[in-house]
Every structure is written in C-alpha cells, then in structure tokens.
Design a protein around this motif. Structure first.
Motif, PDB file in Angstrom:
ATOM      1  N   ALA A  79       0.427   5.631   9.931  1.00 30.45           N
ATOM      2  CA  ALA A  79       1.468   6.633  10.214  1.00 30.45           C
ATOM      3  C   ALA A  79       1.737   7.393   8.932  1.00 30.45           C
ATOM      4  O   ALA A  79       1.611   6.851   7.829  1.00 30.45           O
ATOM      5  CB  ALA A  79       2.745   5.977  10.723  1.00 30.45           C
ATOM      6  N   GLY A  80       2.136   8.647   9.069  1.00 28.88           N
ATOM      7  CA  GLY A  80       2.375   9.486   7.907  1.00 28.88           C
ATOM      8  C   GLY A  80       1.099  10.164   7.443  1.00 28.88           C
ATOM      9  O   GLY A  80       0.039  10.051   8.082  1.00 28.88           O
ATOM     10  N   THR A  81       1.178  10.846   6.305  1.00 27.52           N
ATOM     11  CA  THR A  81       0.054  11.635   5.791  1.00 27.52           C
ATOM     12  C   THR A  81      -0.226  11.250   4.345  1.00 27.52           C
ATOM     13  O   THR A  81       0.697  11.175   3.528  1.00 27.52           O
ATOM     14  CB  THR A  81       0.384  13.138   5.865  1.00 27.52           C
ATOM     15  N   ASN A  88       0.338   7.815  -2.304  1.00 32.09           N
ATOM     16  CA  ASN A  88       1.596   7.568  -1.589  1.00 32.09           C
ATOM     17  C   ASN A  88       1.399   6.585  -0.439  1.00 32.09           C
ATOM     18  O   ASN A  88       2.136   6.587   0.538  1.00 32.09           O
ATOM     19  CB  ASN A  88       2.192   8.878  -1.058  1.00 32.09           C
ATOM     20  N   ALA A  89       0.399   5.714  -0.557  1.00 33.75           N
ATOM     21  CA  ALA A  89       0.062   4.775   0.518  1.00 33.75           C
ATOM     22  C   ALA A  89       0.906   3.511   0.428  1.00 33.75           C
ATOM     23  O   ALA A  89       1.251   3.035  -0.656  1.00 33.75           O
ATOM     24  CB  ALA A  89      -1.414   4.422   0.460  1.00 33.75           C
ATOM     25  N   ILE A 118      12.194  -1.148   9.902  1.00 29.88           N
ATOM     26  CA  ILE A 118      12.189  -0.635   8.524  1.00 29.88           C
ATOM     27  C   ILE A 118      11.055   0.345   8.248  1.00 29.88           C
ATOM     28  O   ILE A 118      10.952   0.860   7.124  1.00 29.88           O
ATOM     29  CB  ILE A 118      12.134  -1.779   7.489  1.00 29.88           C
ATOM     30  N   ILE A 119      10.208   0.642   9.244  1.00 27.38           N
ATOM     31  CA  ILE A 119       9.068   1.535   9.029  1.00 27.38           C
ATOM     32  C   ILE A 119       9.097   2.653  10.054  1.00 27.38           C
ATOM     33  O   ILE A 119       9.082   2.401  11.266  1.00 27.38           O
ATOM     34  CB  ILE A 119       7.724   0.784   9.133  1.00 27.38           C
ATOM     35  N   GLY A 120       9.139   3.893   9.587  1.00 25.07           N
ATOM     36  CA  GLY A 120       9.147   5.036  10.492  1.00 25.07           C
ATOM     37  C   GLY A 120       9.901   6.201   9.883  1.00 25.07           C
ATOM     38  O   GLY A 120      10.389   6.132   8.738  1.00 25.07           O
ATOM     39  N   PRO A 121      10.060   7.288  10.619  1.00 23.67           N
ATOM     40  CA  PRO A 121      10.761   8.462  10.093  1.00 23.67           C
ATOM     41  C   PRO A 121      12.205   8.138   9.717  1.00 23.67           C
ATOM     42  O   PRO A 121      12.971   7.629  10.537  1.00 23.67           O
ATOM     43  CB  PRO A 121      10.715   9.446  11.266  1.00 23.67           C
ATOM     44  N   GLY A 122      12.569   8.404   8.479  1.00 28.41           N
ATOM     45  CA  GLY A 122      13.929   8.182   8.020  1.00 28.41           C
ATOM     46  C   GLY A 122      14.298   6.735   7.770  1.00 28.41           C
ATOM     47  O   GLY A 122      15.415   6.442   7.334  1.00 28.41           O
ATOM     48  N   LYS A 123      13.391   5.806   8.002  1.00 28.33           N
ATOM     49  CA  LYS A 123      13.659   4.387   7.782  1.00 28.33           C
ATOM     50  C   LYS A 123      13.340   4.032   6.331  1.00 28.33           C
ATOM     51  O   LYS A 123      12.797   4.852   5.586  1.00 28.33           O
ATOM     52  CB  LYS A 123      12.851   3.548   8.779  1.00 28.33           C
ATOM     53  N   ILE A 125      11.039   2.370   4.754  1.00 27.57           N
ATOM     54  CA  ILE A 125       9.660   2.755   4.457  1.00 27.57           C
ATOM     55  C   ILE A 125       9.397   3.992   5.301  1.00 27.57           C
ATOM     56  O   ILE A 125       8.996   3.921   6.458  1.00 27.57           O
ATOM     57  CB  ILE A 125       8.679   1.613   4.757  1.00 27.57           C
ATOM     58  N   ASP A 126       9.679   5.129   4.718  1.00 26.85           N
ATOM     59  CA  ASP A 126       9.765   6.401   5.443  1.00 26.85           C
ATOM     60  C   ASP A 126       8.380   7.020   5.615  1.00 26.85           C
ATOM     61  O   ASP A 126       7.724   7.383   4.633  1.00 26.85           O
ATOM     62  CB  ASP A 126      10.686   7.350   4.662  1.00 26.85           C
ATOM     63  N   THR A 127       7.947   7.152   6.862  1.00 21.00           N
ATOM     64  CA  THR A 127       6.631   7.730   7.120  1.00 21.00           C
ATOM     65  C   THR A 127       6.613   9.248   6.904  1.00 21.00           C
ATOM     66  O   THR A 127       5.550   9.866   6.982  1.00 21.00           O
ATOM     67  CB  THR A 127       6.165   7.391   8.549  1.00 21.00           C
ATOM     68  N   GLY A 128       7.765   9.843   6.647  1.00 23.49           N
ATOM     69  CA  GLY A 128       7.793  11.225   6.214  1.00 23.49           C
ATOM     70  C   GLY A 128       7.430  11.373   4.753  1.00 23.49           C
ATOM     71  O   GLY A 128       7.063  12.453   4.285  1.00 23.49           O
ATOM     72  N   ARG A 129       7.500  10.275   4.021  1.00 22.85           N
ATOM     73  CA  ARG A 129       7.190  10.263   2.591  1.00 22.85           C
ATOM     74  C   ARG A 129       5.901   9.501   2.286  1.00 22.85           C
ATOM     75  O   ARG A 129       5.143   9.884   1.388  1.00 22.85           O
ATOM     76  CB  ARG A 129       8.363   9.614   1.843  1.00 22.85           C
ATOM     77  N   PHE A 130       5.667   8.416   3.025  1.00 22.70           N
ATOM     78  CA  PHE A 130       4.539   7.529   2.740  1.00 22.70           C
ATOM     79  C   PHE A 130       3.492   7.554   3.849  1.00 22.70           C
ATOM     80  O   PHE A 130       3.810   7.789   5.019  1.00 22.70           O
ATOM     81  CB  PHE A 130       5.027   6.086   2.570  1.00 22.70           C
ATOM     82  N   PHE A 131       2.259   7.281   3.459  1.00 27.28           N
ATOM     83  CA  PHE A 131       1.165   7.043   4.395  1.00 27.28           C
ATOM     84  C   PHE A 131       1.057   5.530   4.554  1.00 27.28           C
ATOM     85  O   PHE A 131       0.687   4.825   3.612  1.00 27.28           O
ATOM     86  CB  PHE A 131      -0.132   7.623   3.837  1.00 27.28           C
ATOM     87  N   VAL A 132       1.423   5.026   5.718  1.00 27.42           N
ATOM     88  CA  VAL A 132       1.548   3.580   5.930  1.00 27.42           C
ATOM     89  C   VAL A 132       0.357   3.074   6.732  1.00 27.42           C
ATOM     90  O   VAL A 132       0.019   3.621   7.786  1.00 27.42           O
ATOM     91  CB  VAL A 132       2.859   3.241   6.656  1.00 27.42           C
TER      92      VAL A 132
END
Length: 415
Positions: A79-81, A88-89, A118-123, A125-132
């Motif tokens: 998830a994420g980019t 940013n992984a 704890i993993i996802g948009p705005g959580k 571990i933010d998938t808007g910031r990180f590539f998870v």
C-alpha cells in the motif's frame, strides 16, 4: 477486569486464518507479481484499504545452511507509493501463525488485516507517506490457505515431482530476511524507514537490523525477544512434541495419496501455543463452567468450557495448516541470530532507532525478555525507547490490541 469484548477479540483472532480461508476459497488464485502501485481503491483517512495479494518468485536461492532452493515463491501485499529515492518503505513481518495480511481488506466485507488499526491512510503507519510491504515467509504454517503463498515442505520438489516433506532444507529467521530483501529489491526499495513486526515478526525485525544495518532506519520489535535462550528452545520442543508423537506423522512422510496427515498432533501442538499466547485474565470469563452438554464432575471424558474452546479452535486452525511446516517454523525460531557469537555481538551492528514493545502479561516471550533487549541496546548507546503493552490478552496484546500503542508509534515515526 476482563470484558466480554476482550474475550471476543481474542477468540476472533484465534479463528482468524480459518475464517479468512473459507472466504478466500471463493476467489481466484493471486495474480502474477507486478511493480508496486498505489491501492486500487484509496480509502479515506482512518478506514481500511482494499489491498491485492501478489506473488514474488525467485530462483536458485542458497540457504544460510548451504542448501540450494531451485525455485521459491512468497506472497505479499503493498500500500502507498515508493518515492524516487526508494527510502520511504516500511516492512511488516508476521507472527508464527500469521501471513502477509497485516492491513487492509481483500474485498469489501472481508476481515481486515491484524494490524489494520495502525496501518493505512492517516494512521500511525501512514500509507499516504510510506510504501508499506507485508510478505509471507518461507515454510509458512498456513500452507493450505488459498491466500498464503509459500515454499516449504508441503511444496512440490521440482526435481522429484513430489512434496519435499523432510527433504526441504532447514531455514532460519535470517533466511526469511534474505528472501524479503530479494522481494524489496525487486520492488525498487533501497532502504527501510521502518521494519516492524510482532512475535516471530519481532525476531525478523531484529535480524534485519543486525544483518543489514545500513538498510534499517527504525526498528519496532513487538512482543519479541533479543535472544533464543535454552528455556525458549525447550518451549519450542514442547510445541513440536504432539506432532512427532502422532502415528500419522510418519517422520514427515504423510503427503502420499491415501495417507492421513497428523491432524490430531498438529491440533494438540496448536492448542499448547493458543493457551500459552494468552494470560490468565483472558480466561476469566470461562470460569469453571462445563462445556456444552458436558459434566466433568460425573464423566472423566467430559470437558470444561475452556478445554472445549481450545479443542475447537486448535482443530479449526490445524485444518488450514501443515504439520511439517510447523516443525520447520519452530526450527527457524530456534536459529534466531544463530550466526553471531552472542546477542550483544549481533545488536552491536545495528544503527537503527528502536521502539521495543513487550507485553507485561506475555507468556510466550515474557516481559523481561523485551526489557533485557532494551537494556542491552541502551548499554551500547543506541537510541531506544520502550513501551509496555498492557491488558488481559497476554502475548496477543501485540497483535489484537496494538492500537493501544498508536500514539507512541506515530511519535516514533515523526522523528
């Protein structure tokens, strides 16, 4: 005081893999691997993502023990980019009975991953910031689960056309890390902003930080240990014993047509693991009640409610699992950090910032193991903070109740 909600949460987690597998049997096999992409259906902040299970294939892997694995496969989800620098992984590593479904949902209405809180948009571990990225391991316990992709003793040996069984090479936690590194490199990852995982996942996080210090910026081992000492080795042996004593095990040779797997032995092994992973507080709602239609005061064969629950849940999980894979997993755990002279020799290699999270009611890796890990890191001058998880779920506080540490995780990732 134990609440009914806590009991139900723990029960749901214990049944998680069988429940998911039954839903997964209605979907097609996972697609072939492809470059990482943003989520197919972005979710609003705080909600679950829709994620896709993918497959990574590799060839001619040489195990740390010196054996050659001609081909291998592990499943993963993302998830994420990934940013242009590839740094940013976030890698999520899973627990003993888990798989790569750490976050998101595979379809609307299906159960979310175990760390979805704890993993996802705005959580945190933010998938808007990180590539998870979360991946399955080699010798994954859930070899019979349609959405677990793994290579292990239940896999077909290409040189014989039959399952490997006990001819599969011994693998270690370090082997899990090496395969994950191959996966990450195939996705263009250059560095991990965070490696995080619970239980056996914590062992992988620590192994990552020691083996590849230049890769791991932050390490978050949850409900783990910094060493596999003799006491823990003994527990692993006790976990295995029911499988080895089951006559259907046949020294691992049970895959042939007409042979029955050692289902009873595997269920007994999982029953031990299930109870050990919980604390006394979890069981209070059972009390001394008899099981449904049972009277233990009159018939020696009858069961108490807690015994019946453990029986039913262990058998449900056993039907989705592979006994030989259980044995290979316990050995991988026993070989944690086995390539170093000592725990401290391994930890001294790390350059990560650490967030260590033991559970105060843990019966698998008791809380002192986490505290000893943190103390060892501090003694080396490494940047480490400790957050004790609390609650009645024992070891499972680090899986089912990880949200209690959300603020600490968010702060850790902000630095």
């Amino acid at each position: 005081m134990t609440t009914r909600r806590s009991l139900l949460a723990a029960s749901a987690l214990a049944c998680f893999l069988p429940q998911v597998a039954s839903a997964q049997s209605r979907v097609p096999p996972p697609p072939s691997p492809r470059p990482a992409t943003p989520p197919a259906a972005p979710a609003p902040a705080g909600e679950s993502l829709l994620v896709e299970k993918k497959v990574f294939e590799f060839q001619n892997y040489r195990t740390r023990g010196g054996a050659n694995l001609a081909t291998g496969r592990v499943g993963y989800q993302t998830a994420g980019t990934l940013n242009a620098a590839g740094d940013n992984a976030v890698l999520i590593t899973h627990f003993f009975s888990g798989n790569s479904h750490a976050f998101g949902r595979y379809a609307a209405g299906e159960a979310p991953g175990y760390w979805d809180s704890i993993i996802g948009p705005g959580k945190p571990i933010d998938t808007g910031r990180f590539f998870v990225i979360a991946s399955d391991t080699l010798v994954n316990l859930n070899a019979r689960d349609a959405r677990t992709t793994t290579t292990g003793p239940a896999s077909v040996n290409p040189s014989t056309g039959r399952p490997y069984a006990m001819d599969f090479p011994v693998v270690s936690i370090r082997d899990f890390v090496e395969v994950q590194k191959l996966l990450l490199e195939s996705l263009g990852v250059k560095k991990l902003a965070l490696a995080a995982g619970g239980s056996m996942g914590a062992l992988q996080v620590i192994e990552w930080a020691c083996a590849y210090p230049g890769w791991v910026e932050r390490a978050m081992p949850v409900i783990g240990t910094g060493e596999m000492d003799a006491w823990l080795l003994g527990w692993m042996d006790l976990w295995e014993a029911p499988i080895r004593l089951d006559p259907n095990w046949r020294n691992g040779d049970y895959y042939a047509q007409g042979r029955q797997p050692p289902l009873q032995g595997l269920a007994e092994a999982l029953r031990i693991v299930t109870l050990q992973s919980r604390d006394r507080g979890w069981a209070r709602d059972f009390g001394r009640k008899p099981g449904e239609g049972q009277d233990p005061s009159r018939r020696i064969q009858d069961r108490f409610a807690v015994e019946q629950w453990l029986d039913d849940n262990a058998m449900a999980r056993a039907r989705m699992s592979d006994a030989n894979s259980f044995l290979y997993l316990t050995r991988a755990n026993q070989l944690f950090l086995n390539e170093y002279d000592s725990r401290d020799a391994a930890l001294a290699r790390s350059r990560a910032r650490w967030l260590v999270m033991p559970s105060v009611t843990d019966r698998v890796f008791p809380v002192e193991y986490g505290h000893e890990l943190a103390a060892a890191l501090k003694g080396m001058g490494q940047n480490v903070q400790t957050v004790d998880l609390k609650g009645p779920l024992g070891h499972l506080e680090g899986v089912a109740n990880i949200a209690q540490a959300a603020a600490a995780i968010r702060t850790f990732l902000s630095r």
